[in-house]
Design a protein around this motif. Structure first.
Motif, PDB file in Angstrom:
ATOM      1  N   HIS A 298       0.810  -1.038   0.266  1.00  0.00           N
ATOM      2  CA  HIS A 298       0.446   0.614   0.134  1.00  0.00           C
ATOM      3  C   HIS A 298       1.116   1.194   0.274  1.00  0.00           C
ATOM      4  N   HIS A 299      -0.229   2.432  -0.014  1.00  0.00           N
ATOM      5  CA  HIS A 299       0.917   3.462  -0.229  1.00  0.00           C
ATOM      6  C   HIS A 299       1.615   4.575   0.665  1.00  0.00           C
ATOM      7  N   HIS A 300       1.036   3.893   2.098  1.00  0.00           N
ATOM      8  CA  HIS A 300       1.744   4.718   2.713  1.00  0.00           C
ATOM      9  C   HIS A 300       3.318   4.990   2.540  1.00  0.00           C
TER      10      HIS A 300
ATOM     11  N   ASN B  71      -2.384   1.820  -7.439  1.00  0.00           N
ATOM     12  CA  ASN B  71      -2.494   3.546  -7.002  1.00  0.00           C
ATOM     13  C   ASN B  71      -1.436   4.678  -7.899  1.00  0.00           C
TER      14      ASN B  71
ATOM     15  N   HIS C  23      -7.311  -0.564   5.934  1.00  0.00           N
ATOM     16  CA  HIS C  23      -6.038   0.310   6.375  1.00  0.00           C
ATOM     17  C   HIS C  23      -6.289   1.601   6.140  1.00  0.00           C
ATOM     18  N   THR C  24      -5.426   1.091   3.840  1.00  0.00           N
ATOM     19  CA  THR C  24      -6.260   2.326   2.951  1.00  0.00           C
ATOM     20  C   THR C  24      -7.137   1.509   2.135  1.00  0.00           C
TER      21      THR C  24
ATOM     22  N   ASP D  83      -6.265   1.602  -0.524  1.00  0.00           N
ATOM     23  CA  ASP D  83      -4.997   0.210  -2.118  1.00  0.00           C
ATOM     24  C   ASP D  83      -4.587  -0.817  -1.521  1.00  0.00           C
ATOM     25  N   HIS D  84      -4.637  -1.266  -0.600  1.00  0.00           N
ATOM     26  CA  HIS D  84      -4.090  -2.507   0.646  1.00  0.00           C
ATOM     27  C   HIS D  84      -4.392  -3.597  -0.274  1.00  0.00           C
TER      28      HIS D  84
ATOM     29  N   PHE E 189      -7.447   3.745   8.182  1.00  0.00           N
ATOM     30  CA  PHE E 189      -7.272   5.368   7.894  1.00  0.00           C
ATOM     31  C   PHE E 189      -8.155   5.655   6.599  1.00  0.00           C
ATOM     32  N   GLU E 190      -8.828   5.216   5.823  1.00  0.00           N
ATOM     33  CA  GLU E 190      -9.606   5.083   4.588  1.00  0.00           C
ATOM     34  C   GLU E 190     -10.434   4.707   4.052  1.00  0.00           C
TER      35      GLU E 190
END
Length: 255
Positions: free
Chosen positions: A55-57, A80, A111-112, A114-115, A142-143
């Motif tokens: 994912h993007h974090h 993403n 969590h996000t 895009d996960h 978070f999302e």
């Protein structure tokens, strides 16, 4: 044989390193920091062939630009555009081969949005789940929504019990402290706390866990259990799986 070892980063992150015994090529999962990966590659004369991103974090992608510039690996991750450097954007149902193993992709939003998670069957099966599933816990929302995360965890929980769970953070002791409150009559949680405390005292990781173990100690996978349900009801949940999950997640956020 495929070996998986942790590269510690940021104090509580694990960048997972995959390597075949007969090759110097390696794959890393979620390189939030390039420095420890580069140090290991240069020290041991390795070759970075593949990077997997869940994912993007930034603590999972921050090292990617430098690794791409330096080694030009194959990079596989979610679709993403926020994540620069991904060459193969994958989603649920996609498959690919790395280190001689066939990997499946699962979308696990929560969590996000895009996960994704990466699973490879074999002996043993391996799951790289980023921040979706932790030992004795799950990622903060978070999302996504509680409903999304609950469905995502149910998807992962359907994998074989002997699946090794390679989560991205050393959060186990904190998660077990919450599990003792959310599942107070569960002897498996108490035993896990003792085992993990000993491991950390010896500076050993508490990961990987197994899915079978998580089904015994992780309250977020135990929302149908009477004890967990009662604890959630005491904190305002109505009597349903999704309400129990949502209450547990909100309770953990402020625990």
């Amino acid at each position: 044989m495929l070996s998986v070892t942790p590269i510690p980063a940021f104090g509580d992150n694990y960048i997972w390193l995959l390597r075949q015994d007969t090759s110097s090529e390696i794959c890393v999962v979620d390189p939030g920091d390039a420095a420890p990966v580069i140090e290991l590659i240069e020290r041991e004369g390795l070759s970075l062939s593949t990077v997997l991103i869940t994912h993007h974090h930034a603590d999972h992608t921050g090292g990617l630009p430098e690794l791409v510039e330096r080694y030009a690996p194959r990079v596989i991750g979610p679709d993403n555009p926020k994540i620069a450097g991904i060459q193969e954007r994958v989603a649920s149902g996609d498959e690919f081969r790395v280190m001689g193993r066939r990997f499946e992709v699962f979308e696990v939003p929560g969590h996000t949005l895009d996960h994704i998670a990466f699973f490879t069957a074999g002996i043993p099966p391996l799951l790289f789940c980023g921040d979706a599933l932790f030992s004795a816990g799950c990622g903060r929302l978070f999302e996504g929504t509680p409903e999304q995360m609950h469905a995502s965890l149910n998807r992962l929980a359907a994998l074989p019990d002997d699946t090794l769970v390679f989560a991205a953070h050393e959060y186990t002791l904190a998660n077990l402290r919450f599990a003792l409150a959310a599942d107070p009559h569960n002897p498996d949680v108490a035993r896990a706390m003792e085992e993990c405390q000993r491991a950390r005292e010896l500076d050993r990781p508490t990961l990987p866990s197994t899915l079978g173990r998580e089904k015994r100690i992780n309250p977020f996978l135990r929302v149908t259990d009477a004890g967990v349900r009662q604890a959630a009801t005491d904190h305002g949940a109505t009597d349903s799986d999704q309400a129990t999950f949502a209450t547990l997640r909100a309770w953990k956020d402020s625990f």
